[in-house]
Design a protein around this motif. Structure first.
Motif, PDB file in Angstrom:
ATOM      1  N   PHE A  31       0.806  -1.131  -0.086  1.00  0.00           N
ATOM      2  CA  PHE A  31       0.046  -0.030   0.015  1.00  0.00           C
ATOM      3  C   PHE A  31       0.951   1.189  -0.078  1.00  0.00           C
ATOM      4  O   PHE A  31       2.193   1.129   0.554  1.00  0.00           O
ATOM      5  N   PRO A  32       0.305   2.270  -0.450  1.00  0.00           N
ATOM      6  CA  PRO A  32       1.205   3.735  -0.551  1.00  0.00           C
ATOM      7  C   PRO A  32       1.782   4.004   0.839  1.00  0.00           C
ATOM      8  O   PRO A  32       0.837   3.595   1.854  1.00  0.00           O
ATOM      9  N   ASP A  33       2.697   4.547   1.233  1.00  0.00           N
ATOM     10  CA  ASP A  33       3.790   5.014   0.255  1.00  0.00           C
ATOM     11  C   ASP A  33       4.865   4.180  -0.072  1.00  0.00           C
ATOM     12  O   ASP A  33       5.943   4.675  -0.581  1.00  0.00           O
ATOM     13  N   PHE A  34       4.489   2.711   0.207  1.00  0.00           N
ATOM     14  CA  PHE A  34       5.797   1.697  -0.432  1.00  0.00           C
ATOM     15  C   PHE A  34       6.011   2.058  -1.748  1.00  0.00           C
ATOM     16  O   PHE A  34       7.383   1.836  -2.089  1.00  0.00           O
ATOM     17  N   ASP A  35       5.405   2.486  -2.591  1.00  0.00           N
ATOM     18  CA  ASP A  35       5.747   2.623  -4.113  1.00  0.00           C
ATOM     19  C   ASP A  35       6.871   3.651  -4.432  1.00  0.00           C
ATOM     20  O   ASP A  35       7.581   3.489  -5.068  1.00  0.00           O
ATOM     21  N   SER A  36       6.700   4.802  -3.472  1.00  0.00           N
ATOM     22  CA  SER A  36       7.635   5.754  -3.652  1.00  0.00           C
ATOM     23  C   SER A  36       8.927   5.313  -3.091  1.00  0.00           C
ATOM     24  O   SER A  36       9.937   5.653  -3.789  1.00  0.00           O
ATOM     25  N   SER A  37       9.080   4.495  -2.125  1.00  0.00           N
ATOM     26  CA  SER A  37      10.275   3.878  -1.831  1.00  0.00           C
ATOM     27  C   SER A  37      10.922   2.841  -2.959  1.00  0.00           C
ATOM     28  O   SER A  37      12.089   2.772  -2.916  1.00  0.00           O
ATOM     29  N   LEU A  38       9.998   1.954  -3.233  1.00  0.00           N
ATOM     30  CA  LEU A  38      10.405   0.756  -4.233  1.00  0.00           C
ATOM     31  C   LEU A  38      10.995   1.665  -5.142  1.00  0.00           C
ATOM     32  O   LEU A  38      12.143   1.047  -5.896  1.00  0.00           O
ATOM     33  N   LYS A  39      10.446   2.663  -5.746  1.00  0.00           N
ATOM     34  CA  LYS A  39      11.000   3.397  -7.102  1.00  0.00           C
ATOM     35  C   LYS A  39      12.457   3.764  -6.959  1.00  0.00           C
ATOM     36  O   LYS A  39      13.236   3.777  -7.751  1.00  0.00           O
ATOM     37  N   TRP A 258       6.052   7.828  11.842  1.00  0.00           N
ATOM     38  CA  TRP A 258       5.857   7.934  10.446  1.00  0.00           C
ATOM     39  C   TRP A 258       5.012   9.052   9.930  1.00  0.00           C
ATOM     40  O   TRP A 258       4.871   9.307   8.566  1.00  0.00           O
ATOM     41  N   LEU A 259       4.188   9.531  10.564  1.00  0.00           N
ATOM     42  CA  LEU A 259       3.185  10.816  10.357  1.00  0.00           C
ATOM     43  C   LEU A 259       3.984  11.802   9.682  1.00  0.00           C
ATOM     44  O   LEU A 259       3.660  12.635   8.979  1.00  0.00           O
ATOM     45  N   LEU A 260       5.405  12.036  10.068  1.00  0.00           N
ATOM     46  CA  LEU A 260       6.049  13.160   9.758  1.00  0.00           C
ATOM     47  C   LEU A 260       6.383  13.012   8.172  1.00  0.00           C
ATOM     48  O   LEU A 260       6.167  14.183   7.513  1.00  0.00           O
ATOM     49  N   GLY A 261       6.483  11.968   7.657  1.00  0.00           N
ATOM     50  CA  GLY A 261       6.570  11.643   6.112  1.00  0.00           C
ATOM     51  C   GLY A 261       5.399  12.483   5.588  1.00  0.00           C
ATOM     52  O   GLY A 261       5.564  12.856   4.384  1.00  0.00           O
ATOM     53  N   HIS A 262       4.151  11.985   6.070  1.00  0.00           N
ATOM     54  CA  HIS A 262       3.073  12.404   5.281  1.00  0.00           C
ATOM     55  C   HIS A 262       2.796  13.702   5.468  1.00  0.00           C
ATOM     56  O   HIS A 262       2.397  14.416   4.209  1.00  0.00           O
ATOM     57  N   GLN A 319      17.514   0.564   4.274  1.00  0.00           N
ATOM     58  CA  GLN A 319      16.678   0.987   5.458  1.00  0.00           C
ATOM     59  C   GLN A 319      16.795   2.378   5.693  1.00  0.00           C
ATOM     60  O   GLN A 319      15.496   3.094   5.626  1.00  0.00           O
ATOM     61  N   LEU A 320      17.935   2.909   5.390  1.00  0.00           N
ATOM     62  CA  LEU A 320      17.933   4.502   5.614  1.00  0.00           C
ATOM     63  C   LEU A 320      17.447   5.114   4.357  1.00  0.00           C
ATOM     64  O   LEU A 320      17.041   6.233   4.348  1.00  0.00           O
ATOM     65  N   LYS A 321      17.603   4.445   3.070  1.00  0.00           N
ATOM     66  CA  LYS A 321      16.707   5.036   2.111  1.00  0.00           C
ATOM     67  C   LYS A 321      15.358   4.879   2.218  1.00  0.00           C
ATOM     68  O   LYS A 321      14.550   5.926   1.712  1.00  0.00           O
ATOM     69  N   HIS A 322      14.887   3.896   2.762  1.00  0.00           N
ATOM     70  CA  HIS A 322      13.381   3.862   2.975  1.00  0.00           C
ATOM     71  C   HIS A 322      12.973   4.857   3.904  1.00  0.00           C
ATOM     72  O   HIS A 322      11.982   5.300   3.653  1.00  0.00           O
ATOM     73  N   PHE A 323      13.677   5.244   4.774  1.00  0.00           N
ATOM     74  CA  PHE A 323      13.549   6.215   5.957  1.00  0.00           C
ATOM     75  C   PHE A 323      13.471   7.592   5.227  1.00  0.00           C
ATOM     76  O   PHE A 323      12.529   8.329   5.408  1.00  0.00           O
ATOM     77  N   SER A 324      14.688   7.969   4.529  1.00  0.00           N
ATOM     78  CA  SER A 324      14.620   9.074   3.962  1.00  0.00           C
ATOM     79  C   SER A 324      13.579   9.524   2.813  1.00  0.00           C
ATOM     80  O   SER A 324      13.265  10.648   2.662  1.00  0.00           O
ATOM     81  N   THR A 325      12.996   8.483   2.232  1.00  0.00           N
ATOM     82  CA  THR A 325      12.091   8.538   1.141  1.00  0.00           C
ATOM     83  C   THR A 325      10.972   8.782   1.403  1.00  0.00           C
ATOM     84  O   THR A 325      10.093   9.891   1.310  1.00  0.00           O
ATOM     85  N   ILE A 326      10.420   8.114   2.424  1.00  0.00           N
ATOM     86  CA  ILE A 326       9.083   8.185   3.012  1.00  0.00           C
ATOM     87  C   ILE A 326       8.714   8.249   4.358  1.00  0.00           C
ATOM     88  O   ILE A 326       7.598   8.322   5.050  1.00  0.00           O
ATOM     89  N   GLY A 327       9.546   8.536   5.161  1.00  0.00           N
ATOM     90  CA  GLY A 327       9.819   8.620   6.647  1.00  0.00           C
ATOM     91  C   GLY A 327       9.490   7.622   7.338  1.00  0.00           C
ATOM     92  O   GLY A 327       9.126   7.816   8.462  1.00  0.00           O
ATOM     93  N   ALA A 328       9.569   6.320   7.007  1.00  0.00           N
ATOM     94  CA  ALA A 328       9.425   5.017   7.483  1.00  0.00           C
ATOM     95  C   ALA A 328      10.518   4.735   8.494  1.00  0.00           C
ATOM     96  O   ALA A 328      11.482   4.679   8.057  1.00  0.00           O
ATOM     97  N   PHE A 329      10.261   4.707   9.515  1.00  0.00           N
ATOM     98  CA  PHE A 329      11.156   4.598  10.799  1.00  0.00           C
ATOM     99  C   PHE A 329      11.910   3.264  10.543  1.00  0.00           C
ATOM    100  O   PHE A 329      11.141   2.045  10.540  1.00  0.00           O
ATOM    101  N   PRO A 330      13.137   3.081  10.491  1.00  0.00           N
ATOM    102  CA  PRO A 330      13.746   1.986  10.339  1.00  0.00           C
ATOM    103  C   PRO A 330      13.679   0.825  11.481  1.00  0.00           C
ATOM    104  O   PRO A 330      13.563   1.158  12.562  1.00  0.00           O
ATOM    105  N   ALA A 331      13.443  -0.475  11.104  1.00  0.00           N
ATOM    106  CA  ALA A 331      13.189  -1.375  11.875  1.00  0.00           C
ATOM    107  C   ALA A 331      14.463  -2.141  12.484  1.00  0.00           C
ATOM    108  O   ALA A 331      14.661  -2.581  13.563  1.00  0.00           O
ATOM    109  N   ASN A 332      15.477  -1.826  11.773  1.00  0.00           N
ATOM    110  CA  ASN A 332      16.808  -2.421  11.833  1.00  0.00           C
ATOM    111  C   ASN A 332      17.493  -1.489  12.732  1.00  0.00           C
ATOM    112  O   ASN A 332      17.890  -0.314  12.286  1.00  0.00           O
ATOM    113  N   VAL A 333      17.806  -1.723  13.684  1.00  0.00           N
ATOM    114  CA  VAL A 333      18.435  -0.843  14.970  1.00  0.00           C
ATOM    115  C   VAL A 333      19.877  -0.779  14.663  1.00  0.00           C
ATOM    116  O   VAL A 333      20.475   0.510  15.255  1.00  0.00           O
TER     117      VAL A 333
END
Length: 413
Positions: A31-39, A258-262, A319-333
């Motif tokens: 579901f969105p915004d995963f598509d933005s990260s996948l690109k 994650w709301l920050l990214g939105h 994980q950091l690219k995923h974070f910087s692109t859509i604001g999804a906080f990394p699960a990997n510590v």
């Protein structure tokens, strides 16, 4: 000469066909915004592995409904699927997902993930069916300008629920609401004050907990906010909700990091600099959202799917690219010492918010999901709570009725 040309063309054609056949293709359902990260992250993955990834996005609710049907009929699911933390308990117990512990020794990566998130992707036996890809440490976003107008201090505001409500009364005098919906407060308390040997809605024997003091307090605090006219009665993810952020209709929002990214990317980008973020009120810590990656048993490309899951979850830079692109906080510590976490966030007036997110993540306790969680959540948050807030039903009666309904509907699970 002509014969040689035909032969050469045939050889080129055959090589092309062989190349297509050799290239493995998989599908990612989310579901969105995963598509933005996948690109951003897929081109390098495809280059490294030769695995081509298509992706299919549906809105959050439709994606999960479709996946439920796909698993029940054993057809139609992608090779990698995203599952929201609120749904993961039901999907793990569905029998339709690959046991990642058994097939791929997923435990070898356990140490690299937030313990509470790792536990959420397990079944009661401890086998892993979902690898966490991002987290939702619970926080409170607040409008700095509205806080300044009332003369309140954010540390005092979040010291306890009474102080939070008192801030709402100050805001009301100025024509501003405390929060979009009082229901968000109830959800926060339910999610963040879970006791030992408890799940969100059931104890470790599968008995519903919804008449316990945790739920009584959650409903009572939310009811006080509603009765005092401090919430805007606006449903999350509605157009009115988006406008509320843009116009300063309400001063706070309890949510995941994650709301920050939105907010900064599409909901209210013009409000940059007006926001801050804090811990949740009353000194509580908890998860609000998060996503997992799983492989349906029906997938014909499970090994390729596992390669993509590893790429998205175990590689620090991805994980950091995923974070910087859509604001999804990394699960990997292992990412938390990256300089990115110490960078000021312009949207939050330069606050180093990512350090706060990481601090909160480390304090969240593991909660193993139960297979009846989505049923209980629907009954509690969509039915019983609304009866209390909208119809004035007695809190304890609403919860007692909800408990009976949950017991009835989960009896045969």
């Amino acid at each position: 000469m002509k014969l040689k040309s035909i032969t050469l063309a045939a050889m080129v054609s055959a090589a092309a066909i062989g190349s297509v056949q050799a290239e493995e293709k998989i599908r990612f359902d989310g579901f969105p915004d995963f598509d933005s990260s996948l690109k951003v992250i897929l081109p390098d993955f495809e280059k490294q592995t030769g695995i081509h990834v298509d992706y299919l996005m549906n809105n959050h609710e439709d994606h999960h409904k479709k996946l439920l049907t796909n698993l029940a009929t054993n057809s139609g699911a992608g090779d990698v699927v995203v599952i929201d933390v609120e749904k993961v308990g039901d999907f793990v117990s569905s029998g339709g997902l690959v046991n990642l512990s058994e097939k791929y020794n997923a435990e070898q990566y356990k140490k690299d993930f937030a313990p509470y998130a790792w536990a959420q992707g397990q079944d009661p036996k401890g086998d892993v069916y979902g690898i966490p890809v991002d987290l939702g440490p619970g926080v409170m976003y607040y409008r700095r300008d509205l806080l300044k107008q009332t003369g309140d201090n954010i540390d005092n505001v979040i010291s306890d629920w009474d102080s939070y409500i008192s801030y709402g009364e100050d805001l009301k005098k100025q024509g501003t609401y405390l929060i979009a919906s009082a229901a968000d407060v109830a959800q926060t308390i339910i999610y963040t004050t879970v006791g030992e040997n408890e799940g969100l809605y059931f104890d470790n024997h599968g008995k519903p907990l919804v008449t316990s003091p945790r739920f009584v307090k959650a409903f009572t605090v939310a009811k006080e906010i509603r009765d005092k006219g401090l919430d805007a009665r606006i449903t999350s993810w509605s157009n009115e909700w988006y406008e509320g952020f843009r116009n300063g209709t309400f001063a706070t929002q309890l949510s995941g990091a994650w709301l920050l990214g939105h907010l900064q990317n599409w909901i209210a980008p013009k409000t940059a600099g007006k926001w801050g973020v804090s811990k949740l009120p009353d000194g509580i810590y908890g998860s609000w959202g998060g996503s997992f990656l799983s492989i349906p048993k029906q997938s014909k490309h499970q090994d390729a799917a596992w390669e993509l899951i590893k790429y998205m979850t175990t590689k620090r830079d991805i994980q950091l690219k995923h974070f910087s692109t859509i604001g999804a906080f990394p699960a990997n510590v292992t990412t938390y010492d990256d300089p990115m976490f110490s960078e000021p966030v312009p949207f939050l007036d330069g606050q180093k918010a990512r350090l706060l997110f990481a601090e909160i993540t480390k304090k969240i306790k593991p909660i193993v999901p139960s297979k009846g969680d989505s049923i209980a959540r629907s009954i509690i948050l969509e039915n019983a709570l609304m009866q209390v807030l909208d119809e004035g039903k007695d809190v304890k009666q609403a919860l007692a009725d909800a408990q009976r309904m949950i017991e009835r509907r989960t009896r045969n699970l």
